[in-house]
Design an enzyme around this catalytic site. Structure first.
Site, short mmCIF file in Angstrom:
data_model
loop_
_atom_site.label_atom_id
_atom_site.label_comp_id
_atom_site.label_asym_id
_atom_site.label_seq_id
_atom_site.Cartn_x
_atom_site.Cartn_y
_atom_site.Cartn_z
CB SER A 32 -0.90 0.01 1.24
OG SER A 32 -1.48 1.28 1.36
CG HIS B 288 -3.96 -1.45 -1.69
ND1 HIS B 288 -5.10 -2.12 -2.09
CD2 HIS B 288 -4.34 -0.68 -0.63
CE1 HIS B 288 -6.11 -1.77 -1.31
NE2 HIS B 288 -5.68 -0.89 -0.42
CG ASP C 30 -5.17 2.59 0.65
OD1 ASP C 30 -6.14 1.81 0.55
OD2 ASP C 30 -4.07 2.25 1.11
CG MET D 244 -8.22 7.37 2.20
SD MET D 244 -7.46 7.33 3.82
CE MET D 244 -6.59 5.75 3.73
CG HIS E 216 -9.32 0.44 -0.66
ND1 HIS E 216 -8.72 0.21 0.57
CD2 HIS E 216 -10.65 0.50 -0.42
CE1 HIS E 216 -9.66 0.16 1.50
NE2 HIS E 216 -10.83 0.34 0.93
CG MET F 180 -11.34 3.67 1.76
SD MET F 180 -9.80 3.55 2.69
CE MET F 180 -8.64 3.53 1.35
CG MET G 198 -11.87 -2.40 4.77
SD MET G 198 -10.30 -2.08 3.95
CE MET G 198 -9.35 -1.26 5.23
N GLY H 21 -8.94 4.20 6.74
CA GLY H 21 -8.57 5.59 6.98
C GLY H 21 -7.08 5.79 7.24
CG PHE H 22 -5.67 6.97 9.86
CD1 PHE H 22 -4.99 8.14 9.53
CD2 PHE H 22 -7.00 7.06 10.25
CE1 PHE H 22 -5.63 9.37 9.59
CE2 PHE H 22 -7.65 8.28 10.31
CZ PHE H 22 -6.96 9.45 9.97
N GLY H 23 -3.02 3.85 8.00
CA GLY H 23 -2.15 2.69 8.08
C GLY H 23 -1.73 2.46 9.53
N GLY H 24 -1.07 1.34 9.77
CA GLY H 24 -0.45 1.09 11.07
C GLY H 24 -1.39 0.69 12.19
CG ASP I 255 -6.42 -2.60 3.00
OD1 ASP I 255 -5.34 -2.40 3.59
OD2 ASP I 255 -7.01 -1.76 2.30
N GLY I 256 -5.18 -4.23 6.06
CA GLY I 256 -5.09 -3.60 7.38
C GLY I 256 -4.44 -4.49 8.41
N GLY J 231 1.00 -2.25 4.17
CA GLY J 231 1.53 -0.89 4.09
C GLY J 231 2.73 -0.71 4.98
CB SER J 232 3.04 0.35 8.52
OG SER J 232 2.00 -0.49 8.93
C1 DX5 Z 1 -6.35 1.78 5.39
C2 DX5 Z 1 -5.90 1.42 4.01
C3 DX5 Z 1 -4.81 0.42 3.97
C4 DX5 Z 1 -3.53 0.82 4.68
C5 DX5 Z 1 -3.04 -0.42 5.35
O1 DX5 Z 1 -7.56 2.42 5.32
O2 DX5 Z 1 -6.97 0.89 3.26
O3 DX5 Z 1 -4.54 0.00 2.64
O4 DX5 Z 1 -2.53 1.32 3.86
O5 DX5 Z 1 -1.96 -0.11 6.14
P1 DX5 Z 1 -1.28 -1.15 7.11
O6 DX5 Z 1 -0.82 -2.31 6.28
O7 DX5 Z 1 -0.15 -0.36 7.72
O8 DX5 Z 1 -2.30 -1.56 8.11
ZN ZN Z 2 -6.56 -0.02 1.28
#
Ligand code: DX5
Ligand code: ZN
Length: 219
Positions: free
Chosen positions: A9, A34, A36, A38, A67, A69, A142, A147-150, A180-181, A202-203
Site C-alpha cells: 500500500s 495498492h 488508497d 480517501m 481502493h 474510500m 477490511m 482511513g489510516f495505516g499502522g 487490508d489492514g 503498508g507499514s
Molecule cells: C487503510 C488502508 C490500507 C492501509 C493499510 O484504510 O486501506 O490500505 O494502507 O496499512 P497497514 O498495512 O499499515 O495496516
Molecule cells: Zn486499502
C-alpha cells in the site's frame, strides 16, 4: 499471476523518496500496487487524486489496485479507471449497501475494461452481498477501520474470509479474496490460512526492508 499476490500500500511510502522505493518495488516480488483513495468524508483522511495515479502508472508497471474510500464511488470509479486503475474496489457502505447500485457500478467498471470488486468495513457483514459475488473479480475485507495505516489487525474478520472461500467453491466462482489492514509478520499467515490470496501491506513493507519483507510473505 502468482496464486498469492502481495499488494504494497503506497499510503505508507516515504514521500520524500518515492522514485527509489518504486525502483525497489519494480524489482521485488510484489505484483500489485495498492492505491488508497480517501476523500476526507467517507473516512477522516485525505490522500490521492487521479493525477497522482497517472504518475504512478507511468513510473511503475505493476498492476494497480485502487481502493476507493470515497462517498461517491459512482463518480470516481470511471475517473480512476481512465487514469490507470487496473482494478477498482468500492465500499458497499458508500452505496447504502444497495444491491442494485452495487451491481450497476460493477457492470460499469467492467464496461470500462477494468476489474472490479466490493469492500466491506469491519462492522459490515459480507453475507448480504452474495448475489453480486458473481460480478466481483475480487472481494476486499477490511481488517481495520479504513482511513489510516499502522492499525491492529482484527482477527475476527477472518470469518468473512472463510465464508467467501466457501461461497466461491459452492457457487463455482473465481474472485480473489483480499485483506487490508494490520498485516505483519504474524498476521499474514493467519490471513493466508483462512483463505486470503491477496495481501495488502503498508507499514509492514515500508518500515522494513521492502523487497525482503515482500518475499518473506511468499515463502
Ligand atoms: C487503510 C488502508 C490500507 C492501509 C493499510 O484504510 O486501506 O490500505 O494502507 O496499512 P497497514 O498495512 O499499515 O495496516
Ligand atoms: Zn486499502
Amino acid at each position: 499471476m502468482n496464486s498469492i499476490v502481495i499488494a504494497p500500500s503506497i499510503l505508507s511510502l516515504d514521500y520524500s523518496n518515492v522514485s527509489a522505493q518504486l525502483e525497489i518495488l519494480k524489482e521485488s516480488k510484489a505484483e500489485w500496487l495498492h492505491f488508497d483513495v480517501m476523500d476526507g468524508h467517507f473516512v477522516p483522511n485525505l490522500t490521492f487524486g487521479p493525477d497522482i495515479l497517472r504518475g504512478f502508472k507511468k513510473a511503475c508497471p505493476l498492476f494497480i489496485d485502487v481502493h476507493l474510500m470515497v462517498e461517491d464511488p459512482e463518480t470516481y470509479a470511471p475517473i480512476f479507471i481512465k487514469n490507470g486503475a487496473d482494478l477498482v474496489t468500492f465500499h458497499t457502505e458508500a452505496l447504502n449497501d444497495d444491491l442494485t447500485r452495487i451491481q450497476k457500478l460493477l457492470d460499469e467498471i467492467h464496461g470500462l475494461g477494468a476489474k472490479g470488486g466490493i469492500v466491506v468495513k469491519p462492522n459490515t457483514a459480507i453475507e448480504p452481498f452474495e448475489s453480486v459475488l458473481q460480478s466481483c473479480d475480487l472481494v476486499l475485507i477490511m481488517s481495520v477501520e479504513p482511513g489510516f495505516g499502522g492499525q491492529k489487525f482484527k482477527a475476527d474478520m477472518l470469518k468473512k474470509v472463510e465464508w467467501l472461500k466457501e461461497k466461491r467453491e459452492a457457487l463455482s466462482l473465481s474472485y480473489r479474496i483480499e485483506i487490508d489492514g494490520g498485516i505483519n509478520q504474524d498476521t499474514f499467515r493467519l490471513a493466508l490460512n483462512a483463505g486470503c490470496d491477496t495481501l495488502v501491506a503498508g507499514s509492514y513493507v515500508f518500515k522494513n526492508d521492502i523487497a525482503k519483507t515482500i518475499e518473506g510473505m511468499l515463502e
